[in-house]
Scaffold this motif. Structure first.
Motif, PDB file in Angstrom:
ATOM      1  N   GLY A 161     -42.231  -3.195 -61.525  1.00  0.00           N
ATOM      2  CA  GLY A 161     -42.628  -3.889 -60.307  1.00  0.00           C
ATOM      3  C   GLY A 161     -43.248  -3.039 -59.220  1.00  0.00           C
ATOM      4  N   ILE A 162     -43.393  -1.737 -59.441  1.00  0.00           N
ATOM      5  CA  ILE A 162     -43.983  -0.859 -58.421  1.00  0.00           C
ATOM      6  C   ILE A 162     -45.465  -0.666 -58.758  1.00  0.00           C
ATOM      7  CG2 ILE A 162     -43.899   1.369 -57.267  1.00  0.00           C
ATOM      8  CD1 ILE A 162     -41.411  -0.264 -56.786  1.00  0.00           C
ATOM      9  N   SER A 163     -46.349  -1.301 -57.998  1.00  0.00           N
ATOM     10  CA  SER A 163     -47.782  -1.262 -58.279  1.00  0.00           C
ATOM     11  C   SER A 163     -48.394   0.080 -57.886  1.00  0.00           C
ATOM     12  CB  SER A 163     -48.496  -2.378 -57.519  1.00  0.00           C
ATOM     13  OG  SER A 163     -48.411  -2.138 -56.121  1.00  0.00           O
ATOM     14  N   LEU A 164     -49.600   0.313 -58.388  1.00  0.00           N
ATOM     15  CA  LEU A 164     -50.327   1.526 -58.021  1.00  0.00           C
ATOM     16  C   LEU A 164     -50.608   1.550 -56.525  1.00  0.00           C
ATOM     17  CD1 LEU A 164     -52.905   1.738 -60.969  1.00  0.00           C
ATOM     18  CD2 LEU A 164     -50.887   3.187 -60.636  1.00  0.00           C
ATOM     19  N   SER A 165     -50.953   0.393 -55.959  1.00  0.00           N
ATOM     20  CA  SER A 165     -51.231   0.349 -54.529  1.00  0.00           C
ATOM     21  C   SER A 165     -49.982   0.641 -53.711  1.00  0.00           C
ATOM     22  CB  SER A 165     -51.812  -1.013 -54.141  1.00  0.00           C
ATOM     23  OG  SER A 165     -50.891  -2.050 -54.415  1.00  0.00           O
ATOM     24  N   ARG A 166     -48.831   0.164 -54.173  1.00  0.00           N
ATOM     25  CA  ARG A 166     -47.597   0.467 -53.457  1.00  0.00           C
ATOM     26  C   ARG A 166     -47.245   1.942 -53.578  1.00  0.00           C
ATOM     27  NH1 ARG A 166     -41.511  -2.077 -54.324  1.00  0.00           N
ATOM     28  NH2 ARG A 166     -40.451  -0.519 -53.040  1.00  0.00           N
ATOM     29  N   LEU A 167     -47.472   2.514 -54.754  1.00  0.00           N
ATOM     30  CA  LEU A 167     -47.249   3.951 -54.926  1.00  0.00           C
ATOM     31  C   LEU A 167     -48.093   4.745 -53.934  1.00  0.00           C
ATOM     32  CD1 LEU A 167     -47.140   4.556 -58.796  1.00  0.00           C
ATOM     33  CD2 LEU A 167     -45.402   5.264 -57.148  1.00  0.00           C
ATOM     34  N   ARG A 168     -49.368   4.377 -53.862  1.00  0.00           N
ATOM     35  CA  ARG A 168     -50.284   5.074 -52.953  1.00  0.00           C
ATOM     36  C   ARG A 168     -49.825   4.910 -51.494  1.00  0.00           C
ATOM     37  NH1 ARG A 168     -54.327   3.008 -54.891  1.00  0.00           N
ATOM     38  NH2 ARG A 168     -54.921   4.655 -56.324  1.00  0.00           N
ATOM     39  N   GLU A 169     -49.372   3.721 -51.170  1.00  0.00           N
ATOM     40  CA  GLU A 169     -48.892   3.449 -49.816  1.00  0.00           C
ATOM     41  C   GLU A 169     -47.638   4.263 -49.502  1.00  0.00           C
ATOM     42  OE1 GLU A 169     -46.966  -0.347 -47.423  1.00  0.00           O
ATOM     43  OE2 GLU A 169     -48.444  -0.723 -49.002  1.00  0.00           O
ATOM     44  N   GLU A 170     -46.734   4.349 -50.463  1.00  0.00           N
ATOM     45  CA  GLU A 170     -45.495   5.103 -50.259  1.00  0.00           C
ATOM     46  C   GLU A 170     -45.794   6.583 -50.027  1.00  0.00           C
ATOM     47  OE1 GLU A 170     -42.331   4.342 -50.012  1.00  0.00           O
ATOM     48  OE2 GLU A 170     -42.146   2.284 -50.719  1.00  0.00           O
ATOM     49  N   PHE A 171     -46.733   7.116 -50.802  1.00  0.00           N
ATOM     50  CA  PHE A 171     -47.082   8.537 -50.648  1.00  0.00           C
ATOM     51  C   PHE A 171     -47.930   8.767 -49.400  1.00  0.00           C
ATOM     52  CE2 PHE A 171     -45.858   9.086 -55.120  1.00  0.00           C
ATOM     53  CZ  PHE A 171     -45.253  10.323 -55.070  1.00  0.00           C
ATOM     54  N   GLY A 172     -48.707   7.757 -49.018  1.00  0.00           N
ATOM     55  CA  GLY A 172     -49.565   7.913 -47.858  1.00  0.00           C
ATOM     56  C   GLY A 172     -50.676   8.911 -48.078  1.00  0.00           C
ATOM     57  N   ARG A 173     -51.094   9.064 -49.357  1.00  0.00           N
ATOM     58  CA  ARG A 173     -52.146  10.033 -49.703  1.00  0.00           C
ATOM     59  C   ARG A 173     -53.100   9.380 -50.691  1.00  0.00           C
ATOM     60  NH1 ARG A 173     -48.877  15.288 -51.516  1.00  0.00           N
ATOM     61  NH2 ARG A 173     -51.004  15.964 -52.033  1.00  0.00           N
ATOM     62  N   GLU A 174     -54.332   9.232 -50.294  1.00  0.00           N
ATOM     63  CA  GLU A 174     -55.304   8.517 -51.104  1.00  0.00           C
ATOM     64  C   GLU A 174     -55.752   9.297 -52.339  1.00  0.00           C
ATOM     65  OE1 GLU A 174     -56.551   5.440 -50.884  1.00  0.00           O
ATOM     66  OE2 GLU A 174     -55.170   5.014 -49.241  1.00  0.00           O
ATOM     67  N   GLU A 175     -55.683  10.627 -52.262  1.00  0.00           N
ATOM     68  CA  GLU A 175     -56.309  11.431 -53.317  1.00  0.00           C
ATOM     69  C   GLU A 175     -55.455  11.567 -54.575  1.00  0.00           C
ATOM     70  OE1 GLU A 175     -53.586  14.510 -51.500  1.00  0.00           O
ATOM     71  OE2 GLU A 175     -54.637  12.689 -50.875  1.00  0.00           O
ATOM     72  N   LEU A 176     -54.220  11.115 -54.558  1.00  0.00           N
ATOM     73  CA  LEU A 176     -53.310  11.360 -55.679  1.00  0.00           C
ATOM     74  C   LEU A 176     -53.732  10.628 -56.953  1.00  0.00           C
ATOM     75  CD1 LEU A 176     -49.816  11.299 -53.926  1.00  0.00           C
ATOM     76  CD2 LEU A 176     -51.152  13.282 -54.650  1.00  0.00           C
ATOM     77  N   LYS A 177     -53.426  11.258 -58.093  1.00  0.00           N
ATOM     78  CA  LYS A 177     -53.723  10.692 -59.410  1.00  0.00           C
ATOM     79  C   LYS A 177     -52.476   9.941 -59.889  1.00  0.00           C
ATOM     80  CE  LYS A 177     -56.969  14.393 -60.568  1.00  0.00           C
ATOM     81  NZ  LYS A 177     -58.161  13.574 -60.879  1.00  0.00           N
ATOM     82  N   LEU A 178     -52.543   8.613 -59.862  1.00  0.00           N
ATOM     83  CA  LEU A 178     -51.363   7.784 -60.110  1.00  0.00           C
ATOM     84  C   LEU A 178     -51.466   7.033 -61.436  1.00  0.00           C
ATOM     85  CD1 LEU A 178     -51.040   6.268 -56.524  1.00  0.00           C
ATOM     86  CD2 LEU A 178     -49.804   8.238 -57.465  1.00  0.00           C
ATOM     87  N   ILE A 179     -50.351   7.009 -62.148  1.00  0.00           N
ATOM     88  CA  ILE A 179     -50.250   6.301 -63.426  1.00  0.00           C
ATOM     89  C   ILE A 179     -48.966   5.479 -63.401  1.00  0.00           C
ATOM     90  CG2 ILE A 179     -50.008   6.551 -65.939  1.00  0.00           C
ATOM     91  CD1 ILE A 179     -51.543   9.211 -65.660  1.00  0.00           C
ATOM     92  N   ARG A 180     -49.079   4.268 -63.858  1.00  0.00           N
ATOM     93  CA  ARG A 180     -47.921   3.374 -63.913  1.00  0.00           C
ATOM     94  C   ARG A 180     -47.659   3.011 -65.368  1.00  0.00           C
ATOM     95  NH1 ARG A 180     -48.061  -2.802 -61.497  1.00  0.00           N
ATOM     96  NH2 ARG A 180     -45.967  -3.439 -62.179  1.00  0.00           N
TER      97      ARG A 180
END
Length: 272
Positions: free
Chosen positions: A104-123
């Protein structure tokens, strides 16, 4: 075991059952050496067990594991996500591959939680059969993840079963059809075994017969590529025992019950 030629350091935040299954598969496949894995957990006892079992490095804190890792698995439950990300937000390097296994934790929520746009995120969403290297994992990735980076993570995920890329809009469906579904299958096995016991079979033997039948049936679907309905028809001889059992399952609404259960699971994942 081959050496980790690229000297990639893998980090795990959370060292519970799923993380242990993942670490075990990665090491069994020889993708890295134990010294290339660093892990952290809420308790010192959990870290000690992982260190003794796998020979990995136990981090003093979540931030240490995050700062050391080039591929970082967030193997924590959704309820702890905000707390953990607050601890590691500034420790994660910009080029670290961050892999979340939380439902249930989306990529957009991950990005929001980190507060960093540049991160490479995988779900991704693995399931508990990973404990016996027969897991099934759905994966989606942010656009910033390159093809070689994606292949690197997929190789790790395939060390304990199958892994397939799906669009993020289907990740909640993955939760319903594979992430949570082992529980449905265990209930089915238990129900079959219960009736076998009621009919006189010893409990241990009943579980073995039921579980082996489920495993073999699943293997038939995967290896023959035949439609499940076709395989069902092969078992249902005219006037035989199986078609009578199928008739009762249809009367009791087995298909609808399974579909309704999955719908509830998918909706819960969407609303987390």
């Amino acid at each position: 075991m081959r050496r980790n030629e690229d000297n990639v350091k893998i980090g795990f935040i959370g060292l519970g059952n799923m993380a242990s299954a993942m670490i075990g598969g990665i090491l069994k496949k020889g993708l890295v050496e134990p010294c290339d894995i660093i892990g952290s957990a809420r308790t010192e006892e959990t870290k000690r067990r992982a260190e003794e079992k796998f020979g990995i490095i136990a981090a003093a804190s979540n931030a240490e594991a995050a700062s050391e890792a080039e591929v970082l698995f967030l193997a924590v439950k959704p309820v702890f996500f905000h707390e953990v990300i607050e601890e590691i937000r500034d420790a994660v390097k910009a080029d670290t591959l961050i892999v979340s296994i939380a439902a249930g934790i989306s990529l957009s929520r991950l990005r929001e939680e980190f507060g960093r746009e540049e991160l490479k995120l995988i779900r991704c969403m693995p399931n508990t059969p990973a404990l016996v290297l027969e897991g099934c994992t759905g994966v989606c990735m942010a656009e910033s993840v390159t093809k070689p980076e994606a292949e690197r993570v997929l190789e790790m995920l395939r060390a304990f079963g199958t892994a397939s890329i799906v669009p993020e809009r289907l990740m909640d469906v993955v939760t319903g059809v594979s992430g949570s579904s082992p529980a449905y299958v265990f209930m089915f096995i238990e129900a079959m075994a219960d009736e076998a016991v009621a009919a006189g079979m010893p409990r241990k033997q009943a579980y073995e017969f039921a579980a082996q039948s489920v495993m073999g049936s699943a293997k038939l679907v995967l290896e023959t590529g035949r439609h499940p309905a076709e395989l069902k028809d092969m078992v249902c001889s005219p006037g035989g025992t199986t078609i009578q059992a199928v008739k009762v399952l249809e009367e009791k609404g087995m298909r609808a019950a399974v579909m309704d259960a999955m719908e509830a699971c998918i909706q819960k994942s969407k609303n987390m």
